[in-house]
Each structure stands twice: as C-alpha cells, then as structure tokens.
Design a protein around this motif. Sequence first.
Motif, PDB file in Angstrom:
ATOM      1  N   ASP A  62      14.301   9.662  -8.826  1.00  0.00           N
ATOM      2  CA  ASP A  62      15.481   9.765  -9.672  1.00  0.00           C
ATOM      3  C   ASP A  62      16.526  10.501  -8.842  1.00  0.00           C
ATOM      4  O   ASP A  62      16.405  10.566  -7.613  1.00  0.00           O
ATOM      5  CB  ASP A  62      15.172  10.455 -11.012  1.00  0.00           C
ATOM      6  CG  ASP A  62      14.626  11.874 -10.854  1.00  0.00           C
ATOM      7  OD1 ASP A  62      14.752  12.456  -9.754  1.00  0.00           O
ATOM      8  OD2 ASP A  62      14.083  12.407 -11.842  1.00  0.00           O
ATOM      9  N   GLY A  63      17.547  11.049  -9.448  1.00  0.00           N
ATOM     10  CA  GLY A  63      18.598  11.682  -8.671  1.00  0.00           C
ATOM     11  C   GLY A  63      18.266  13.064  -8.153  1.00  0.00           C
ATOM     12  O   GLY A  63      19.050  13.650  -7.397  1.00  0.00           O
ATOM     13  N   GLN A  64      17.087  13.602  -8.539  1.00  0.00           N
ATOM     14  CA  GLN A  64      16.746  14.970  -8.161  1.00  0.00           C
ATOM     15  C   GLN A  64      15.517  15.095  -7.279  1.00  0.00           C
ATOM     16  O   GLN A  64      15.374  16.072  -6.543  1.00  0.00           O
ATOM     17  CB  GLN A  64      16.531  15.811  -9.424  1.00  0.00           C
ATOM     18  CG  GLN A  64      17.783  15.931 -10.287  1.00  0.00           C
ATOM     19  CD  GLN A  64      17.498  16.596 -11.613  1.00  0.00           C
ATOM     20  OE1 GLN A  64      16.544  16.258 -12.314  1.00  0.00           O
ATOM     21  NE2 GLN A  64      18.317  17.577 -11.959  1.00  0.00           N
ATOM     22  N   SER A  65      14.628  14.097  -7.323  1.00  0.00           N
ATOM     23  CA  SER A  65      13.395  14.173  -6.544  1.00  0.00           C
ATOM     24  C   SER A  65      12.821  12.781  -6.352  1.00  0.00           C
ATOM     25  O   SER A  65      13.287  11.807  -6.956  1.00  0.00           O
ATOM     26  CB  SER A  65      12.370  15.083  -7.234  1.00  0.00           C
ATOM     27  OG  SER A  65      11.995  14.546  -8.492  1.00  0.00           O
ATOM     28  N   ALA A  66      11.793  12.693  -5.514  1.00  0.00           N
ATOM     29  CA  ALA A  66      11.164  11.402  -5.227  1.00  0.00           C
ATOM     30  C   ALA A  66       9.700  11.621  -4.882  1.00  0.00           C
ATOM     31  O   ALA A  66       9.296  12.714  -4.472  1.00  0.00           O
ATOM     32  CB  ALA A  66      11.875  10.711  -4.065  1.00  0.00           C
ATOM     33  N   VAL A  67       8.896  10.559  -5.054  1.00  0.00           N
ATOM     34  CA  VAL A  67       7.497  10.611  -4.643  1.00  0.00           C
ATOM     35  C   VAL A  67       7.147   9.326  -3.906  1.00  0.00           C
ATOM     36  O   VAL A  67       7.593   8.234  -4.284  1.00  0.00           O
ATOM     37  CB  VAL A  67       6.553  10.802  -5.857  1.00  0.00           C
ATOM     38  CG1 VAL A  67       6.613   9.622  -6.811  1.00  0.00           C
ATOM     39  CG2 VAL A  67       5.120  11.038  -5.392  1.00  0.00           C
ATOM     40  N   THR A  68       6.390   9.468  -2.816  1.00  0.00           N
ATOM     41  CA  THR A  68       5.843   8.330  -2.094  1.00  0.00           C
ATOM     42  C   THR A  68       4.332   8.507  -2.038  1.00  0.00           C
ATOM     43  O   THR A  68       3.839   9.596  -1.729  1.00  0.00           O
ATOM     44  CB  THR A  68       6.395   8.251  -0.659  1.00  0.00           C
ATOM     45  OG1 THR A  68       7.817   8.131  -0.710  1.00  0.00           O
ATOM     46  CG2 THR A  68       5.826   7.049   0.081  1.00  0.00           C
ATOM     47  N   PHE A  69       3.605   7.455  -2.347  1.00  0.00           N
ATOM     48  CA  PHE A  69       2.144   7.517  -2.467  1.00  0.00           C
ATOM     49  C   PHE A  69       1.545   6.425  -1.596  1.00  0.00           C
ATOM     50  O   PHE A  69       1.957   5.274  -1.671  1.00  0.00           O
ATOM     51  CB  PHE A  69       1.769   7.325  -3.934  1.00  0.00           C
ATOM     52  CG  PHE A  69       0.314   7.498  -4.256  1.00  0.00           C
ATOM     53  CD1 PHE A  69      -0.478   8.417  -3.597  1.00  0.00           C
ATOM     54  CD2 PHE A  69      -0.269   6.745  -5.273  1.00  0.00           C
ATOM     55  CE1 PHE A  69      -1.809   8.593  -3.913  1.00  0.00           C
ATOM     56  CE2 PHE A  69      -1.590   6.912  -5.614  1.00  0.00           C
ATOM     57  CZ  PHE A  69      -2.370   7.832  -4.937  1.00  0.00           C
ATOM     58  N   ALA A  70       0.566   6.777  -0.759  1.00  0.00           N
ATOM     59  CA  ALA A  70      -0.026   5.799   0.136  1.00  0.00           C
ATOM     60  C   ALA A  70      -1.422   6.237   0.557  1.00  0.00           C
ATOM     61  O   ALA A  70      -1.711   7.437   0.623  1.00  0.00           O
ATOM     62  CB  ALA A  70       0.844   5.626   1.383  1.00  0.00           C
TER      63      ALA A  70
ATOM     64  N   ILE B 169       0.816  -1.211   0.000  1.00  0.00           N
ATOM     65  CA  ILE B 169       0.000   0.000   0.000  1.00  0.00           C
ATOM     66  C   ILE B 169       0.851   1.265   0.000  1.00  0.00           C
ATOM     67  O   ILE B 169       0.319   2.368  -0.135  1.00  0.00           O
ATOM     68  CB  ILE B 169      -0.963   0.032   1.202  1.00  0.00           C
ATOM     69  CG1 ILE B 169      -0.185   0.049   2.519  1.00  0.00           C
ATOM     70  CG2 ILE B 169      -1.937  -1.129   1.152  1.00  0.00           C
ATOM     71  CD1 ILE B 169      -1.077   0.269   3.730  1.00  0.00           C
ATOM     72  N   VAL B 170       2.143   1.134   0.145  1.00  0.00           N
ATOM     73  CA  VAL B 170       3.047   2.286   0.081  1.00  0.00           C
ATOM     74  C   VAL B 170       3.985   2.089  -1.097  1.00  0.00           C
ATOM     75  O   VAL B 170       4.673   1.077  -1.188  1.00  0.00           O
ATOM     76  CB  VAL B 170       3.873   2.443   1.375  1.00  0.00           C
ATOM     77  CG1 VAL B 170       4.817   3.639   1.259  1.00  0.00           C
ATOM     78  CG2 VAL B 170       2.964   2.598   2.584  1.00  0.00           C
ATOM     79  N   GLN B 171       4.002   3.053  -2.002  1.00  0.00           N
ATOM     80  CA  GLN B 171       4.813   2.956  -3.198  1.00  0.00           C
ATOM     81  C   GLN B 171       5.746   4.163  -3.291  1.00  0.00           C
ATOM     82  O   GLN B 171       5.331   5.301  -3.052  1.00  0.00           O
ATOM     83  CB  GLN B 171       3.925   2.919  -4.445  1.00  0.00           C
ATOM     84  CG  GLN B 171       2.973   1.735  -4.495  1.00  0.00           C
ATOM     85  CD  GLN B 171       3.699   0.427  -4.721  1.00  0.00           C
ATOM     86  OE1 GLN B 171       4.682   0.362  -5.450  1.00  0.00           O
ATOM     87  NE2 GLN B 171       3.225  -0.634  -4.086  1.00  0.00           N
TER      88      GLN B 171
END
Length: 207
Positions: free
Chosen positions: A97-105, A91-93
Amino acid sequence: MTSRGPRHRAIASGLGIAALVLTAGCQSGSDAASDPTSAGSSPTASGSSVPEPEPTESVPTFAVAEKKVIKVPGASMHPLATYKHLVDYGIVQGWNDGQSAVTFAPEVNRAKSLEAMARNWIKRNGGPKVQVRQDDAIAGGKYSAWHVLDTTSDPVEQKHTFGILFLDSAWLIEITIYEEGFPEPLTEEEAEGVIASLLATFKTDLD
C-alpha cells in the motif's frame, strides 16, 4: 520524523517485544525459541481463522485480508487488508500500500540450521556490514526467523528481511517500510505493528 539510526534500533527492539507477544500461548518454555532448528518441528492442524498478534499498549495490530492469500511453494501468508497485488513472478509474490510492502518467496537453501542459513544469505547479499543482523523474530506464532536490516536501502525506505527454515524448505519474507509513506508515514510503533501483523499470518502447507 526521527533519524534513521534511532528509528531502526527502535523497530528492532520493538520486534523483539512483538515476537514475545506472538509466542505467548503458542509454546511453553523457551526451548523452541532458543533452538532455531527445532522451531515448528511439530506442526498442528490449522483453524479456519488467520492468526493475529496480540495487541499491546505500544505495538498496534493491523487487519489482514483473510480471503486473500500470498501463496508460494510450501507456505503461505496473508496481506494486510489495505494491500494490493503488486508483483507476481510465480514463486515471488509482492503486495503493498502507500506505507509498506511485503515480498514473499521460497529460498534456495542448503544449510541445515537457521543460523547457517542466515550467515549464507548475509554473505551472498553484501556481508554483515550491509545486512545488519537484528534480534530473531517469530513467524506464524511458532517458527523462528532470522532478521536483518538492509543498510543500503534507498534512504526513503527501510528493508527488513526475515528467513524461515522448516524441514527441507526455507522462505524469505521481505517487509519494506516507506519513510515517506502516503497518506502519511508510519510511526515507529505502527511500523512494528505492520511487521508483527504480517509475520503472524505465515504458515507452512503442513499447518
């Protein structure tokens, strides 16, 4: 590189501009934006293409991977084209990349309004002096999202959390901007563009 204080304010204000751009043509008047509990209350059938934010002079648009889906219960979004799958806890994804990130839950939420959801989440995560409230944003072109900036983040990153409430479901989108990004750090405008581009891809299973 600019200091963190001015940069945070610039990104927060820029997101307000991006949110206005993203909502253009998606809703008439200001009722849906001003009433968080009614945002997205009338889902429409989704098309085959991924929604993209409108380009502006100061906020660039980043390409998303249309064939890659970040799926959690009740909703989904798309990663940037440069992102790779980083975390998969069901349920957590997480993608980055080398500049940013996203987590979705999905979020466990008992609040009946977006504002109450924001207050509850901030209280559980250090309080308003730690999780500093920013201007609300728009996700998926029509869903109101509260926005907080984590002031306890590692000094080499900015952590923005967005909360979305629709019917009986709620979700959290956490977007991290790496201050020392590779191959080079994002500019303030590029950071705004990354956030706007990611938020634009959000949709619920009813869309």
